[in-house]
Design a protein around this motif. Structure first.
Motif, short mmCIF file in Angstrom:
data_model
loop_
_atom_site.label_atom_id
_atom_site.label_comp_id
_atom_site.label_asym_id
_atom_site.label_seq_id
_atom_site.Cartn_x
_atom_site.Cartn_y
_atom_site.Cartn_z
N PHE A 161 -7.50 -1.72 8.55
CA PHE A 161 -7.50 -0.33 9.00
C PHE A 161 -6.16 0.34 8.73
CE2 PHE A 161 -11.30 -1.51 11.39
CZ PHE A 161 -12.04 -0.33 11.37
N ALA A 162 -5.07 -0.37 9.04
CA ALA A 162 -3.74 0.21 8.85
C ALA A 162 -3.45 0.47 7.37
CB ALA A 162 -2.67 -0.72 9.43
N GLY A 163 -3.82 -0.48 6.51
CA GLY A 163 -3.61 -0.29 5.08
C GLY A 163 -4.40 0.89 4.54
N PHE A 164 -5.64 1.00 4.95
CA PHE A 164 -6.49 2.11 4.49
C PHE A 164 -5.90 3.46 4.91
CE2 PHE A 164 -9.88 5.16 5.46
CZ PHE A 164 -10.49 5.27 4.21
N LEU A 165 -5.56 3.60 6.18
CA LEU A 165 -5.04 4.87 6.69
C LEU A 165 -3.66 5.20 6.11
CD1 LEU A 165 -6.15 4.52 10.42
CD2 LEU A 165 -7.22 5.91 8.63
N ALA A 166 -2.83 4.18 5.94
CA ALA A 166 -1.49 4.40 5.38
C ALA A 166 -1.58 4.90 3.95
CB ALA A 166 -0.68 3.12 5.44
N GLY A 167 -2.46 4.32 3.17
CA GLY A 167 -2.61 4.74 1.78
C GLY A 167 -3.13 6.15 1.65
N GLN A 168 -4.08 6.52 2.48
CA GLN A 168 -4.67 7.86 2.39
C GLN A 168 -3.69 8.96 2.78
OE1 GLN A 168 -7.62 8.13 0.79
NE2 GLN A 168 -7.18 5.93 0.66
N ALA A 169 -2.66 8.60 3.52
CA ALA A 169 -1.65 9.59 3.91
C ALA A 169 -0.91 10.14 2.71
CB ALA A 169 -0.66 8.97 4.89
N PHE A 170 -0.95 9.43 1.57
CA PHE A 170 -0.24 9.87 0.36
C PHE A 170 -1.18 10.46 -0.69
CE2 PHE A 170 2.31 6.52 2.27
CZ PHE A 170 3.58 7.06 2.26
N MET A 171 -2.46 10.57 -0.38
CA MET A 171 -3.43 11.00 -1.38
C MET A 171 -3.68 12.50 -1.41
SD MET A 171 -4.25 8.43 -3.19
CE MET A 171 -5.74 8.97 -4.03
N GLY A 172 -3.10 13.23 -0.49
CA GLY A 172 -3.24 14.69 -0.51
C GLY A 172 -4.69 15.14 -0.51
N GLU A 173 -5.04 15.98 -1.49
CA GLU A 173 -6.40 16.52 -1.57
C GLU A 173 -7.44 15.45 -1.92
OE1 GLU A 173 -7.24 18.96 -5.11
OE2 GLU A 173 -5.17 18.51 -5.73
N TYR A 174 -6.99 14.31 -2.42
CA TYR A 174 -7.91 13.23 -2.80
C TYR A 174 -8.15 12.24 -1.66
CZ TYR A 174 -6.76 14.91 -7.49
OH TYR A 174 -6.56 15.70 -8.60
N ALA A 175 -7.54 12.49 -0.53
CA ALA A 175 -7.64 11.55 0.58
C ALA A 175 -9.07 11.47 1.12
CB ALA A 175 -6.69 11.96 1.70
N VAL A 232 2.25 6.16 -7.17
CA VAL A 232 1.23 6.57 -8.14
C VAL A 232 -0.11 6.85 -7.46
CG1 VAL A 232 2.27 5.33 -10.07
CG2 VAL A 232 0.65 4.14 -8.58
N GLY A 233 -0.07 7.21 -6.21
CA GLY A 233 -1.31 7.39 -5.46
C GLY A 233 -2.27 8.38 -6.07
N THR A 234 -1.78 9.52 -6.48
CA THR A 234 -2.65 10.57 -7.01
C THR A 234 -2.69 10.60 -8.53
OG1 THR A 234 -0.83 12.18 -6.93
CG2 THR A 234 -2.25 12.01 -4.98
N ALA A 235 -1.92 9.73 -9.18
CA ALA A 235 -1.81 9.79 -10.64
C ALA A 235 -3.12 9.45 -11.33
CB ALA A 235 -0.71 8.84 -11.12
N GLU A 236 -3.91 8.54 -10.72
CA GLU A 236 -5.15 8.11 -11.36
C GLU A 236 -6.39 8.68 -10.70
OE1 GLU A 236 -5.11 3.88 -11.37
OE2 GLU A 236 -3.35 3.72 -12.67
N ALA A 237 -6.20 9.58 -9.74
CA ALA A 237 -7.33 10.09 -8.98
C ALA A 237 -8.30 10.91 -9.83
CB ALA A 237 -6.83 10.93 -7.81
N THR A 252 0.83 -1.21 0.00
CA THR A 252 0.00 0.00 0.00
C THR A 252 0.86 1.25 0.00
OG1 THR A 252 -1.83 -1.09 1.16
CG2 THR A 252 -1.73 1.30 1.28
N VAL A 253 1.83 1.30 0.89
CA VAL A 253 2.71 2.47 0.98
C VAL A 253 3.49 2.67 -0.30
CG1 VAL A 253 4.74 3.41 2.15
CG2 VAL A 253 2.89 2.38 3.50
N LEU A 254 4.06 1.60 -0.85
CA LEU A 254 4.84 1.70 -2.08
C LEU A 254 3.98 2.16 -3.25
CD1 LEU A 254 7.06 -1.51 -1.83
CD2 LEU A 254 7.80 0.87 -1.59
#
Length: 245
Positions: A120-134, A42-47, A35-37
């Motif tokens: 829960f940990a995966g969800f929260l960890a991923g959203q930490a990299f989503m910026g305005e799309y979190a 590419v967290g926000t690339a496809e948002a 999730t973190v990687l």
């Protein structure tokens, strides 16, 4: 032996077998690490894509975590068929119902606990990299998806556990379930989407969608996965009760 003593003995078995304990830890480590990687890269690339589903996308790495959950359920049971361990276990606990029920209870409880933590940990960890799309846990369906994701991982572990007791081979179970979840399920989905939604992985993952499509709703899909796991566990109980050690 008392039920408490049998439960404790099954926990000692799991933490003493490297493959079982390692698979359980891998459920959390693999899911969160991927999730973190993925989100850092590419967290926000496809948002901005029209078909982007922020909630379901948040659980992308659960596809890898479920492989570790299947491995955990398999190795926790297959260790009984190494070097005559099952004969020793049944000598210590002659009541096969108590033996099997305790084993399933410990596997299920551990898988559920780690599954919920991972979800829960995966969800929260991923959203930490989503910026305005979190999105947060207050997002529509997010809390349901986190809880459902943990239950889903536990059900996949129990499905593997029951099937292992039937086939008596960890290699055979892993050879069936891992290709099934990674390849066969997607192929069936492309050919016959109506049938695919009732497969254990497809049905269970409905709970991860904000607006599930198809016949099954989020909890109904999870119930279908639970039915698959229950059928495997019942078959496993039949095998333990009827076959010689």
């Amino acid at each position: 032996m008392s039920t408490t003593a049998v439960l404790r003995s099954e926990w000692i078995k799991i933490k003493s077998v490297r493959a079982s304990l390692g698979s359980l830890i891998a459920v959390f480590v693999a899911t969160v690490a991927i999730t973190v990687l993925a989100f850092a890269a590419v967290g926000t690339a496809e948002a901005d894509n029209a078909d982007f589903e922020p909630l379901f996308g948040a659980f992308y790495a659960l596809n890898f975590g479920q492989i570790a959950a299947i491995a955990f359920g398999t190795t926790a049971m297959s260790s009984e068929y190494l070097n005559g361990a099952l004969r020793i276990s049944l000598c210590a606990v002659p009541r096969r119902g108590l033996f099997y029920g305790s084993k399933v209870a410990v596997v299920g409880a551990l898988a559920l606990g780690v599954g919920l933590l991972t979800s829960f940990a995966g969800f929260l960890a991923g959203q930490a990299f989503m910026g305005e799309y979190a999105i947060g846990l207050g997002h529509d369906g997010a809390l349901r998806a986190c809880v459902g994701g943990g239950i889903y991982l536990a059900l996949m572990a129990l499905l593997a556990a029951g099937l292992t007791m039937v086939l008596r081979s960890g290699v055979a179970v892993l050879s069936i379930l891992i290709p099934f979840t990674l390849i066969v399920s997607f192929v069936v989905g492309d050919v016959a989407s109506g049938v695919a939604q009732f497969l254990p992985d497809k049905a269970g993952q409905q709970v991860l969608h904000e607006n599930p499509s198809g016949t099954l709703g989020p909890w109904a899909g999870l119930a279908v996965s639970a039915a698959w796991a229950a059928a495997a566990l019942i078959a496993g109980w039949w095998a333990v009760r009827r076959r010689d050690a």
